[in-house]
Design a protein around this motif. Structure first.
Motif, PDB file in Angstrom:
ATOM      1  N   ARG A   3      40.071  26.399  48.506  1.00  0.00           N
ATOM      2  CA  ARG A   3      39.181  27.221  47.685  1.00  0.00           C
ATOM      3  C   ARG A   3      40.017  28.247  46.926  1.00  0.00           C
ATOM      4  NH1 ARG A   3      33.720  26.364  47.996  1.00  0.00           N
ATOM      5  NH2 ARG A   3      33.169  25.162  49.820  1.00  0.00           N
ATOM      6  N   ASP A   5      39.910  31.901  45.016  1.00  0.00           N
ATOM      7  CA  ASP A   5      39.143  33.139  44.896  1.00  0.00           C
ATOM      8  C   ASP A   5      39.056  33.531  43.422  1.00  0.00           C
ATOM      9  OD1 ASP A   5      37.926  35.603  45.139  1.00  0.00           O
ATOM     10  OD2 ASP A   5      39.643  36.576  46.080  1.00  0.00           O
ATOM     11  N   LEU A   6      37.852  33.473  42.863  1.00  0.00           N
ATOM     12  CA  LEU A   6      37.640  33.820  41.456  1.00  0.00           C
ATOM     13  C   LEU A   6      37.071  35.225  41.290  1.00  0.00           C
ATOM     14  CD1 LEU A   6      36.106  30.439  40.295  1.00  0.00           C
ATOM     15  CD2 LEU A   6      38.429  31.256  39.892  1.00  0.00           C
ATOM     16  N   SER A   7      36.936  35.975  42.386  1.00  0.00           N
ATOM     17  CA  SER A   7      36.288  37.289  42.318  1.00  0.00           C
ATOM     18  C   SER A   7      37.048  38.289  41.452  1.00  0.00           C
ATOM     19  CB  SER A   7      36.095  37.862  43.725  1.00  0.00           C
ATOM     20  OG  SER A   7      37.351  38.085  44.352  1.00  0.00           O
ATOM     21  N   ARG A   8      38.345  38.106  41.311  1.00  0.00           N
ATOM     22  CA  ARG A   8      39.140  39.029  40.484  1.00  0.00           C
ATOM     23  C   ARG A   8      39.642  38.383  39.202  1.00  0.00           C
ATOM     24  NH1 ARG A   8      42.637  43.037  44.204  1.00  0.00           N
ATOM     25  NH2 ARG A   8      40.870  43.944  45.292  1.00  0.00           N
ATOM     26  N   ARG A  10      40.043  37.413  35.503  1.00  0.00           N
ATOM     27  CA  ARG A  10      39.805  38.120  34.240  1.00  0.00           C
ATOM     28  C   ARG A  10      39.621  37.056  33.170  1.00  0.00           C
ATOM     29  NH1 ARG A  10      43.912  43.095  34.103  1.00  0.00           N
ATOM     30  NH2 ARG A  10      42.927  43.285  32.084  1.00  0.00           N
ATOM     31  N   TRP A  11      38.364  36.789  32.869  1.00  0.00           N
ATOM     32  CA  TRP A  11      38.007  35.721  31.943  1.00  0.00           C
ATOM     33  C   TRP A  11      38.202  36.163  30.511  1.00  0.00           C
ATOM     34  CZ3 TRP A  11      37.243  31.082  33.979  1.00  0.00           C
ATOM     35  CH2 TRP A  11      36.922  31.008  35.339  1.00  0.00           C
ATOM     36  N   SER A  42      28.235  31.668  35.960  1.00  0.00           N
ATOM     37  CA  SER A  42      28.148  31.452  37.406  1.00  0.00           C
ATOM     38  C   SER A  42      28.137  29.965  37.754  1.00  0.00           C
ATOM     39  CB  SER A  42      26.898  32.134  37.970  1.00  0.00           C
ATOM     40  OG  SER A  42      25.740  31.585  37.378  1.00  0.00           O
TER      41      SER A  42
END
Length: 67
Positions: A3, A5-8, A10-11, A42
């Motif tokens: 997995r 982690d996409l929580s941080r 920066r798109w 999302s």
């Protein structure tokens, strides 16, 4: 599958985005590059190894296609 982690993440959208909603966003995750539909932030995310992403961009810039 690991997995990511996409929580941080920066798109970023392309500076050439016309604002018509037909865009993708990219996030540089150092080893991996993430790609998502800007209309569905999302939703699903495509992940590319950095080397594969670099080759894709080079091909796109040079107009190289595969058949």
């Amino acid at each position: 599958m690991n997995r990511v982690d996409l929580s941080r993440a920066r798109w970023k959208k392309s500076s050439r985005s016309s604002g018509n909603g037909q865009c993708v966003e990219v996030a540089d995750l150092h080893i991996t590059v993430a790609l998502r539909d800007s209309k569905d932030p999302s939703g699903p995310v495509l992940l590319f190894e950095r080397d594969a992403w670099t080759r894709f961009l080079a091909g796109a810039k040079n107009g190289i296609t595969t058949s």
